[in-house]
Design a protein around this motif. Structure first.
Motif, mmCIF file in Angstrom:
data_model
loop_
_atom_site.group_PDB
_atom_site.id
_atom_site.type_symbol
_atom_site.label_atom_id
_atom_site.label_comp_id
_atom_site.label_asym_id
_atom_site.label_seq_id
_atom_site.Cartn_x
_atom_site.Cartn_y
_atom_site.Cartn_z
ATOM 1 N N LYS A 53 0.834 -1.202 0.000
ATOM 2 C CA LYS A 53 0.000 0.000 0.000
ATOM 3 C C LYS A 53 0.874 1.259 0.000
ATOM 4 C CE LYS A 53 -3.823 2.210 2.348
ATOM 5 N NZ LYS A 53 -4.269 2.673 3.632
ATOM 6 N N THR A 54 1.967 1.221 0.753
ATOM 7 C CA THR A 54 2.894 2.344 0.787
ATOM 8 C C THR A 54 3.477 2.586 -0.601
ATOM 9 O OG1 THR A 54 3.449 1.874 3.097
ATOM 10 C CG2 THR A 54 5.029 3.199 1.853
ATOM 11 N N ASP A 111 3.725 5.701 -5.567
ATOM 12 C CA ASP A 111 3.647 5.706 -7.034
ATOM 13 C C ASP A 111 2.601 6.715 -7.519
ATOM 14 O OD1 ASP A 111 5.635 3.817 -7.236
ATOM 15 O OD2 ASP A 111 4.281 2.129 -7.593
ATOM 16 N N LYS A 112 1.498 6.824 -6.772
ATOM 17 C CA LYS A 112 0.462 7.813 -7.126
ATOM 18 C C LYS A 112 1.027 9.226 -7.023
ATOM 19 C CE LYS A 112 -3.527 5.064 -5.723
ATOM 20 N NZ LYS A 112 -4.561 4.884 -4.708
ATOM 21 N N VAL A 155 5.480 12.014 -0.636
ATOM 22 C CA VAL A 155 6.090 10.697 -0.390
ATOM 23 C C VAL A 155 6.435 10.548 1.092
ATOM 24 C CG1 VAL A 155 8.213 9.364 -0.808
ATOM 25 C CG2 VAL A 155 6.929 10.309 -2.737
ATOM 26 N N ARG A 156 6.993 11.605 1.684
ATOM 27 C CA ARG A 156 7.336 11.522 3.118
ATOM 28 C C ARG A 156 6.083 11.380 3.984
ATOM 29 N NH1 ARG A 156 11.534 15.358 1.594
ATOM 30 N NH2 ARG A 156 10.241 17.112 2.238
ATOM 31 N N ASN A 157 4.991 12.010 3.570
ATOM 32 C CA ASN A 157 3.736 11.852 4.318
ATOM 33 C C ASN A 157 3.246 10.410 4.258
ATOM 34 O OD1 ASN A 157 3.639 14.521 5.143
ATOM 35 N ND2 ASN A 157 2.340 15.170 3.438
ATOM 36 N N ASP A 166 13.718 4.989 -2.831
ATOM 37 C CA ASP A 166 13.567 4.718 -4.266
ATOM 38 C C ASP A 166 12.638 5.743 -4.920
ATOM 39 O OD1 ASP A 166 15.231 2.544 -3.935
ATOM 40 O OD2 ASP A 166 13.624 1.047 -3.996
ATOM 41 N N SER A 167 11.544 6.063 -4.240
ATOM 42 C CA SER A 167 10.586 7.039 -4.778
ATOM 43 C C SER A 167 11.218 8.425 -4.877
ATOM 44 C CB SER A 167 9.331 7.092 -3.905
ATOM 45 O OG SER A 167 8.666 5.853 -3.928
#
Length: 185
Positions: free
Chosen positions: A8-9, A14-15, A128-130, A166-167
């Motif tokens: 899910k993370t 990715d979204k 992403v950090r959120n 990675d993100s």
């Protein structure tokens, strides 16, 4: 369940990256890109309609967008919508099609756009950090409830951090590519 949190993370990150890519596509870099018109809404029979749904958009030359409406009666409406949008482009209407010529960028404008790319990159990293924070909070809650052990929580936390790293790298890579496109355009 543990893999569900990681999965899910990853999906949520990715979204965030996809949203960033969409923003990058809408930035004018001195070359024609149909994605510039994705957010243009045309008042068509009283309803706001996306321009992309009521016309075909082609790129006959590197710096020209050609808009051919499916309904010729909507040509003036499309022209008004383009003028009202904040694209900074002046449509040329010849009675059948509309041409949008993308002007060559000045050095100063290139720097402004590069800063904008950086700003969008930072927004994407914050998103992403959120997602990472939410995943870590979820892991801590699961450990507190006794659903996972402390070691599992630590290992899953490392996996979440790897997905985050990675993100973030992907966002930086996309930003660098766009900056290069802008400065070389």
């Amino acid at each position: 369940m543990n893999n569900e949190i990681i999965k899910k993370t990853q999906e949520n990150m990715d979204k965030s990256i996809k949203v960033y890519q969409k923003k990058l596509a809408s930035i004018r870099a001195g070359v024609a890109n149909a994605a510039l018109l994705d957010n243009v809404q045309v008042q068509y029979y009283g309803a706001p309609t996306p321009l992309t749904q009521m016309s075909s958009i082609t790129i006959p030359e590197p710096r020209v967008l050609l808009i051919t409406p499916y309904d010729q009666n909507s040509l003036d409406d499309i022209e008004h919508a383009l003028l009202a949008s904040n694209l900074g482009l002046t449509p040329a209407n010849d009675g059948k099609v509309i041409r949008l010529v993308i002007p060559q960028l000045t050095g100063e404008r290139r720097e402004e756009i590069a800063k904008e790319v950086g700003k969008y990159a930072e927004e994407a990293k914050i998103a992403v950090r959120n997602v990472r924070r939410e995943a870590m909070d979820s892991l801590k809650k699961d450990e507190k409830n006794g659903d996972i052990t402390e070691d599992e929580q630590r290992n899953l936390g490392k996996q979440v951090q790897k997905v985050t790293d990675d993100s973030t790298k992907k966002i930086d890579q996309l930003a660098d590519e766009k900056r290069k496109e802008i400065t070389q355009g």
